[in-house]
Design a protein around this motif. Structure first.
Motif, PDB file in Angstrom:
ATOM      1  N   PRO A 207      99.712  30.911   2.293  1.00 24.11           N
ATOM      2  CA  PRO A 207      98.884  32.029   1.834  1.00 24.11           C
ATOM      3  C   PRO A 207      98.143  32.713   2.973  1.00 24.11           C
ATOM      4  N   SER A 208      97.607  33.877   2.679  1.00 31.91           N
ATOM      5  CA  SER A 208      96.706  34.559   3.595  1.00 31.91           C
ATOM      6  C   SER A 208      95.307  33.971   3.431  1.00 31.91           C
ATOM      7  N   THR A 209      94.745  33.485   4.535  1.00 32.27           N
ATOM      8  CA  THR A 209      93.384  32.940   4.488  1.00 32.27           C
ATOM      9  C   THR A 209      92.385  34.023   4.088  1.00 32.27           C
ATOM     10  N   GLY A 210      92.619  35.233   4.550  1.00 31.46           N
ATOM     11  CA  GLY A 210      91.733  36.333   4.189  1.00 31.46           C
ATOM     12  C   GLY A 210      91.729  36.610   2.694  1.00 31.46           C
ATOM     13  N   LEU A 211      92.902  36.567   2.063  1.00 36.96           N
ATOM     14  CA  LEU A 211      92.977  36.794   0.619  1.00 36.96           C
ATOM     15  C   LEU A 211      92.313  35.657  -0.155  1.00 36.96           C
ATOM     16  N   LEU A 212      92.458  34.426   0.335  1.00 36.38           N
ATOM     17  CA  LEU A 212      91.742  33.316  -0.295  1.00 36.38           C
ATOM     18  C   LEU A 212      90.229  33.547  -0.198  1.00 36.38           C
ATOM     19  N   ALA A 213      89.791  34.090   0.937  1.00 31.76           N
ATOM     20  CA  ALA A 213      88.369  34.380   1.110  1.00 31.76           C
ATOM     21  C   ALA A 213      87.902  35.453   0.127  1.00 31.76           C
ATOM     22  N   VAL A 214      88.723  36.482  -0.097  1.00 37.16           N
ATOM     23  CA  VAL A 214      88.364  37.528  -1.058  1.00 37.16           C
ATOM     24  C   VAL A 214      88.165  36.920  -2.443  1.00 37.16           C
ATOM     25  N   TYR A 215      89.093  36.072  -2.863  1.00 35.50           N
ATOM     26  CA  TYR A 215      88.985  35.433  -4.178  1.00 35.50           C
ATOM     27  C   TYR A 215      87.725  34.573  -4.263  1.00 35.50           C
ATOM     28  N   THR A 216      87.468  33.802  -3.215  1.00 30.46           N
ATOM     29  CA  THR A 216      86.317  32.903  -3.207  1.00 30.46           C
ATOM     30  C   THR A 216      85.004  33.664  -3.200  1.00 30.46           C
ATOM     31  N   VAL A 217      84.933  34.699  -2.380  1.00 29.87           N
ATOM     32  CA  VAL A 217      83.716  35.512  -2.320  1.00 29.87           C
ATOM     33  C   VAL A 217      83.432  36.145  -3.674  1.00 29.87           C
ATOM     34  N   MET A 218      84.456  36.658  -4.333  1.00 31.43           N
ATOM     35  CA  MET A 218      84.246  37.264  -5.641  1.00 31.43           C
ATOM     36  C   MET A 218      83.737  36.226  -6.641  1.00 31.43           C
ATOM     37  N   ALA A 219      84.289  35.013  -6.588  1.00 29.66           N
ATOM     38  CA  ALA A 219      83.838  33.951  -7.488  1.00 29.66           C
ATOM     39  C   ALA A 219      82.368  33.621  -7.257  1.00 29.66           C
ATOM     40  N   VAL A 220      81.986  33.495  -5.994  1.00 33.74           N
ATOM     41  CA  VAL A 220      80.605  33.146  -5.661  1.00 33.74           C
ATOM     42  C   VAL A 220      79.652  34.272  -6.050  1.00 33.74           C
ATOM     43  N   MET A 221      80.024  35.505  -5.711  1.00 33.89           N
ATOM     44  CA  MET A 221      79.141  36.638  -5.997  1.00 33.89           C
ATOM     45  C   MET A 221      78.927  36.823  -7.495  1.00 33.89           C
ATOM     46  N   GLU A 222      79.988  36.710  -8.270  1.00 33.92           N
ATOM     47  CA  GLU A 222      79.860  36.891  -9.711  1.00 33.92           C
ATOM     48  C   GLU A 222      79.037  35.755 -10.331  1.00 33.92           C
TER      49      GLU A 222
END
Length: 230
Positions: free
Chosen positions: A178-193
């Motif tokens: 996977p793309s580490t950056g895309l995993l970060a996008v998913y994780t950041v969205m989870a944390v922010m929400e």
């Protein structure tokens, strides 16, 4: 994207920043996908996923299939055929991020990857729908058990998400890592929400914070665990 999400949570009229948050989400996801898979493939994957999402929404607002009967307000603009363009972008941007989670969790590909990605994308809707309903961006004809949202919505999301994952997988060539950056996008969205619903939004909603946070969080943790082992 993070800054726009924070500003949205603190703004007295957060609906005004929804377009900005989604546009930055799509731009971030596409940039990370471009770095991992080449820009043409990233752009095509975003466009294909957005097209699937838009088609499902276009059919949905006219027939109630597959999500249930609902309609958009006039707040999100522009709209094409009664569907806000930003909604299609959301399917595309978060679709890329959810696909990265699936690549990490199910590296062998196949139905396991498609199913995992669909679950990851549907988990996001545990946050998305309650937030957008409270902002008055769309309304449901029938009252459902989860903050007024019917179960049919989540079943429809799962079905459409399966299609989104399938087209992204086909365009990106079924990658093994996977793309580490895309995993970060998913994780950041989870944390922010999660933080937003738990402590920032007025009023806060611990139920949605827990439901969405646990669902997205478990998938994100599984993805990072597999990623770090490689």
């Amino acid at each position: 994207m993070v800054a726009a999400q924070v500003a949205s949570g603190l703004h007295p009229r957060p609906a005004r920043l929804v377009d900005t948050v989604v546009a930055l989400l799509a731009a971030s996801a596409t940039a990370f996908a471009a770095a991992r898979y080449t820009p043409p493939r990233a752009a095509l994957a975003l466009a294909a996923a957005a097209a699937v999402g838009y088609t499902a929404e276009w059919v949905g607002v006219r027939t109630g299939v597959p999500f249930g009967e609902y309609g958009y307000s006039a707040t999100l603009r522009p709209q094409v055929g009664g569907v806000p363009v930003v909604v299609a972008l959301a399917w595309g941007g978060m679709g890329l991020a959810a696909h990265a989670v699936a690549v990490a969790v199910a590296p062998a590909g196949g139905l396991a990857r498609i199913g995992t990605g669909a679950l990851a994308l549907t988990a996001w809707d545990l946050f998305l729908d309650p937030q957008m309903v409270r902002l008055g961006l769309w309304t449901w004809a029938d009252h459902g058990p989860y903050r007024g949202i019917p179960v049919s919505n989540f079943l429809g999301w799962l079905l459409v998400s399966l299609l989104v994952m399938a087209v992204i997988d086909a365009v990106l060539g079924r990658p093994a890592t996977p793309s580490t950056g895309l995993l970060a996008v998913y994780t950041v969205m989870a944390v922010m929400e999660t933080v937003g619903f738990a402590a920032v939004f007025d009023p806060p909603d611990p139920l949605v914070a827990a439901a969405g946070g646990i669902s997205m969080g478990v998938l994100a943790l599984l993805a990072w665990r597999r990623r770090w082992r490689r």
